[in-house]
Design a protein around this motif. Structure first.
Motif, PDB file in Angstrom:
ATOM      1  N   GLU A 283       0.829  -1.215   0.000  1.00  0.00           N
ATOM      2  CA  GLU A 283       0.000   0.000   0.000  1.00  0.00           C
ATOM      3  C   GLU A 283       0.859   1.259   0.000  1.00  0.00           C
ATOM      4  O   GLU A 283       0.594   2.205  -0.746  1.00  0.00           O
ATOM      5  CB  GLU A 283      -0.915  -0.009   1.222  1.00  0.00           C
ATOM      6  CG  GLU A 283      -1.810   1.224   1.329  1.00  0.00           C
ATOM      7  CD  GLU A 283      -2.638   1.232   2.602  1.00  0.00           C
ATOM      8  OE1 GLU A 283      -3.197   2.297   2.929  1.00  0.00           O
ATOM      9  OE2 GLU A 283      -2.707   0.182   3.271  1.00  0.00           O
ATOM     10  N   LEU A 284       1.888   1.283   0.833  1.00  0.00           N
ATOM     11  CA  LEU A 284       2.757   2.455   0.899  1.00  0.00           C
ATOM     12  C   LEU A 284       3.551   2.646  -0.392  1.00  0.00           C
ATOM     13  O   LEU A 284       3.733   3.774  -0.862  1.00  0.00           O
ATOM     14  CB  LEU A 284       3.709   2.333   2.085  1.00  0.00           C
ATOM     15  CG  LEU A 284       3.067   2.443   3.470  1.00  0.00           C
ATOM     16  CD1 LEU A 284       4.062   2.074   4.561  1.00  0.00           C
ATOM     17  CD2 LEU A 284       2.540   3.860   3.698  1.00  0.00           C
ATOM     18  N   ASN A 287       1.387   4.097  -3.229  1.00  0.00           N
ATOM     19  CA  ASN A 287       0.879   5.463  -3.065  1.00  0.00           C
ATOM     20  C   ASN A 287       1.981   6.393  -2.556  1.00  0.00           C
ATOM     21  O   ASN A 287       1.912   6.893  -1.426  1.00  0.00           O
ATOM     22  CB  ASN A 287      -0.302   5.474  -2.096  1.00  0.00           C
ATOM     23  CG  ASN A 287      -1.489   4.678  -2.603  1.00  0.00           C
ATOM     24  OD1 ASN A 287      -2.257   5.137  -3.432  1.00  0.00           O
ATOM     25  ND2 ASN A 287      -1.627   3.456  -2.088  1.00  0.00           N
ATOM     26  N   GLU A 289       2.596   9.362  -3.219  1.00  0.00           N
ATOM     27  CA  GLU A 289       2.157  10.741  -2.991  1.00  0.00           C
ATOM     28  C   GLU A 289       1.385  10.890  -1.676  1.00  0.00           C
ATOM     29  O   GLU A 289       1.040  12.009  -1.276  1.00  0.00           O
ATOM     30  CB  GLU A 289       1.276  11.204  -4.154  1.00  0.00           C
ATOM     31  CG  GLU A 289      -0.147  10.652  -4.153  1.00  0.00           C
ATOM     32  CD  GLU A 289      -0.218   9.170  -4.548  1.00  0.00           C
ATOM     33  OE1 GLU A 289      -1.298   8.571  -4.399  1.00  0.00           O
ATOM     34  OE2 GLU A 289       0.817   8.636  -5.008  1.00  0.00           O
ATOM     35  N   ARG A 290       1.140   9.802  -1.021  1.00  0.00           N
ATOM     36  CA  ARG A 290       0.355   9.822   0.200  1.00  0.00           C
ATOM     37  C   ARG A 290       0.972  10.730   1.259  1.00  0.00           C
ATOM     38  O   ARG A 290       0.260  11.427   2.000  1.00  0.00           O
ATOM     39  CB  ARG A 290       0.237   8.394   0.733  1.00  0.00           C
ATOM     40  CG  ARG A 290      -0.466   8.230   2.050  1.00  0.00           C
ATOM     41  CD  ARG A 290      -0.669   6.747   2.337  1.00  0.00           C
ATOM     42  NE  ARG A 290      -0.963   6.474   3.720  1.00  0.00           N
ATOM     43  CZ  ARG A 290      -1.211   5.256   4.203  1.00  0.00           C
ATOM     44  NH1 ARG A 290      -1.182   4.221   3.392  1.00  0.00           N
ATOM     45  NH2 ARG A 290      -1.476   5.067   5.487  1.00  0.00           N
ATOM     46  N   SER A 292       2.478  13.477   0.929  1.00  0.00           N
ATOM     47  CA  SER A 292       2.221  14.903   0.706  1.00  0.00           C
ATOM     48  C   SER A 292       0.863  15.320   1.247  1.00  0.00           C
ATOM     49  O   SER A 292       0.648  16.490   1.578  1.00  0.00           O
ATOM     50  CB  SER A 292       2.306  15.218  -0.795  1.00  0.00           C
ATOM     51  OG  SER A 292       1.305  14.510  -1.520  1.00  0.00           O
ATOM     52  N   ARG A 293      -0.058  14.344   1.343  1.00  0.00           N
ATOM     53  CA  ARG A 293      -1.391  14.648   1.862  1.00  0.00           C
ATOM     54  C   ARG A 293      -1.483  14.391   3.365  1.00  0.00           C
ATOM     55  O   ARG A 293      -2.250  15.047   4.061  1.00  0.00           O
ATOM     56  CB  ARG A 293      -2.451  13.803   1.142  1.00  0.00           C
ATOM     57  CG  ARG A 293      -2.508  13.996  -0.367  1.00  0.00           C
ATOM     58  CD  ARG A 293      -3.757  13.347  -0.939  1.00  0.00           C
ATOM     59  NE  ARG A 293      -3.881  11.954  -0.539  1.00  0.00           N
ATOM     60  CZ  ARG A 293      -3.357  10.925  -1.215  1.00  0.00           C
ATOM     61  NH1 ARG A 293      -2.649  11.163  -2.312  1.00  0.00           N
ATOM     62  NH2 ARG A 293      -3.533   9.685  -0.799  1.00  0.00           N
ATOM     63  N   ASP A 294      -0.710  13.431   3.820  1.00  0.00           N
ATOM     64  CA  ASP A 294      -0.772  13.031   5.226  1.00  0.00           C
ATOM     65  C   ASP A 294       0.639  12.987   5.789  1.00  0.00           C
ATOM     66  O   ASP A 294       1.372  12.018   5.573  1.00  0.00           O
ATOM     67  CB  ASP A 294      -1.434  11.662   5.357  1.00  0.00           C
ATOM     68  CG  ASP A 294      -1.555  11.199   6.808  1.00  0.00           C
ATOM     69  OD1 ASP A 294      -1.176  11.974   7.718  1.00  0.00           O
ATOM     70  OD2 ASP A 294      -2.024  10.069   7.022  1.00  0.00           O
ATOM     71  N   THR A 297       2.297   9.911   7.495  1.00  0.00           N
ATOM     72  CA  THR A 297       2.628   8.693   6.762  1.00  0.00           C
ATOM     73  C   THR A 297       3.950   8.102   7.226  1.00  0.00           C
ATOM     74  O   THR A 297       4.147   6.879   7.182  1.00  0.00           O
ATOM     75  CB  THR A 297       2.696   8.977   5.252  1.00  0.00           C
ATOM     76  OG1 THR A 297       1.404   9.420   4.802  1.00  0.00           O
ATOM     77  CG2 THR A 297       3.074   7.729   4.461  1.00  0.00           C
ATOM     78  N   ASP A 300       3.471   5.386   9.508  1.00  0.00           N
ATOM     79  CA  ASP A 300       3.096   4.115   8.887  1.00  0.00           C
ATOM     80  C   ASP A 300       4.337   3.320   8.496  1.00  0.00           C
ATOM     81  O   ASP A 300       4.367   2.096   8.621  1.00  0.00           O
ATOM     82  CB  ASP A 300       2.225   4.358   7.650  1.00  0.00           C
ATOM     83  CG  ASP A 300       0.887   4.987   7.989  1.00  0.00           C
ATOM     84  OD1 ASP A 300       0.368   4.710   9.091  1.00  0.00           O
ATOM     85  OD2 ASP A 300       0.360   5.750   7.161  1.00  0.00           O
TER      86      ASP A 300
END
Length: 492
Positions: A283-284, A287, A289-290, A292-294, A297, A300
């Motif tokens: 999953e990581l 994504n 770009e995750r 940059s939104r969270d 991360t 995680d």
């Protein structure tokens, strides 16, 4: 009300010192005199437990080495092993049975190939024969010759083992007691300290038995904690050899993370716990770009690193005891966090990280214990958290005082942590607990770096508090699976 103690200070002022600031109770001198090397704090072995798997395997190997050394191996017709205390109560879930059989066969934790273990055990169990040291074949009926005495305990330690050897006439020709005291260390009645450590009588250039002494050495010499530890290691071997060892430990930790990220399946033992690291890793990676939104991360990723290591450990894979197997994921997770997410991370930083952590771990080992059977999980995940917190602080530019502060914070907020694994397996809550230990370590480092190293509770005081808490803790919360989650969760 407890009477307060008065101390003299400049200006003839005699302030009252609260009872909780009094001098820490001295640790037995024989315990403090043991010189602990970085090679004692990190050993490359197999899961799932340092005290219940690695230690018993070493003990079994030492017993058959004893038979060989006394020239009675050929006379040996039968071997019986008795397990006591925590080893008996949770040994099946921790792999103590397989460890004993492997050790008697001559295997060592650092050398055994994990993939070969199932076939070796299948042969012993099907043929009901065991090849001592690979040299002497004897009959071995597991239910008769490997006894889990769950209602008995040897007085010296809760992780006790007693080995017997008999000749063909039924005469006892050898017996020996061993105690697995945490981190894979094994001691006997006639050893004043750990047999795994060599060179006890050597003179270290910078001996220390407490955090206060370690800080004093730093002030006097101007050396960092990692530099102090490295100079002490020169008494055992050349500096290049020590650095090669530290590099091998770092590589083993990172390789373990990678294997854990790539290996899918269900963990053994009957709880049907699914490996979570591979799906989280996928999953990581899918994504990028995750982040940059969270911004969280990064947490995680740290969770992933710890999960990966402890799922490998639970499956009996190759892990680094750091300082135990049950807590094997904390230091690698924080180390990987440093390597990937901290600006300016270097190989030298990785070495300093592990050396600093080892210095902190050695103080716990000298002044208290890293055995969950003695201290509960505060002695495993708590100690690993403290080691990792101090190490991260050091490589992020912290002073020795800030390192000590971070290590203290790491333990202070793990005090009282129990060890109550469901089904006697190093899975629930152990695997997730390593993720929490890693998170606490990172936060402890950040808290320490935001200060100047001055704080109320010292690392030595929190270590003594951990020791006293461990002594007060009921045995059912110390790796026996007789309390807590182990009895309040219905096994499926």
């Amino acid at each position: 009300m407890t009477e307060d103690t008065k101390i003299q200070t400049p200006g003839n002022v005699t302030p009252v010192v609260p009872h909780w600031r009094r001098e820490i109770k001295p640790v037995e001198s024989s315990q403090l005199e043991v010189n602990i090397s970085v090679t004692d704090l990190y050993t490359i072995g197999i899961g799932p437990s340092s005290s219940h798997t690695v230690g018993p395997m070493r003990a079994a190997k030492r017993f058959v080495d004893l038979l060989s050394g006394k020239n009675i191996l050929e006379k040996t017709y039968r071997v019986i092993v008795e397990l006591y205390g925590s080893l008996a109560l949770t040994g099946h879930g921790h792999g103590t049975d397989l460890a004993i059989m492997l050790g008697l066969s001559g295997e060592r934790p650092s050398k055994v190939v994990p993939e070969s273990i199932p076939l070796t055990l299948e042969n012993i169990r099907q043929q009901k024969r065991l090849n001592l040291l690979g040299l002497k074949l004897i009959e071995f009926h597991e239910e008769e010759h490997l006894l889990f005495l769950k209602d008995k305990m040897l007085p010296e330690h809760s992780n006790g083992m007693r080995f017997y050897a008999f000749d063909s006439d039924g005469n006892q020709i050898a017996t020996k007691d061993y105690f697995s005291v945490g981190g894979g260390y094994v001691v006997t009645h006639d050893e004043g300290d750990r047999a795994e450590t060599k060179g006890h009588n050597i003179s270290l250039p910078h001996p220390f038995t407490s955090a206060d002494e370690l800080l004093a050495i730093g002030k006097e010499t101007g050396l960092s904690i990692a530099e102090i530890m490295l100079e002490n290691e020169s008494c055992w071997r050349e500096e290049t050899e020590t650095l090669e060892f530290v590099d091998s430990v770092a590589d083993a930790m990172i390789n373990c993370i990678q294997r854990g990220c790539e290996t899918e399946g269900i963990l053994p033992g009957g709880l049907d716990v699914k490996r979570r690291a591979p799906s989280l890793y996928s999953e990581l990676m899918a994504n990028p770009e995750r982040a940059s939104r969270d911004p969280l991360t990064v947490l995680d990723w740290v969770n992933l690193y710890a999960l990966a290591v402890n799922e490998e450990n639970a499956a009996g894979g190759r892990v680094v005891t750091a300082p135990t197997n049950g807590a094997a994921g904390v230091i690698p997770a924080v180390l990987k966090y440093y390597q990937r997410f901290c600006i300016g991370a270097t190989q030298e930083g990785t070495r300093n990280f592990l050396l600093t952590a080892a210095a902190i771990g050695s103080i716990y080992k000298k002044r208290a214990s890293i055995s969950a059977a003695e201290m509960g999980c505060q002695g495993e995940v708590g100690v690993a958290c403290s080691m990792a917190a101090g190490a991260l602080t050091a490589v992020l530019g912290g002073t020795n005082e800030q390192v000590e502060n971070a290590a203290e914070i790491g333990m202070e907020h793990n005090l009282g942590l129990t060890c109550d694994p469901i089904g006697g397996l190093v899975q629930i809550p152990c695997i997730e607990r390593n993720t929490m230990g890693a998170m606490k370590a990172i936060n402890a480092a950040r808290l320490a770096l935001s200060g100047d190293g001055q704080h109320v509770v010292s690392l030595d005081e929190v270590i003594e508090t951990m020791r006293q808490t461990g002594l007060d803790m009921l045995s059912k919360y110390k790796e026996t699976s007789q309390g807590g989650l182990a009895v309040n969760v219905v096994e499926c």
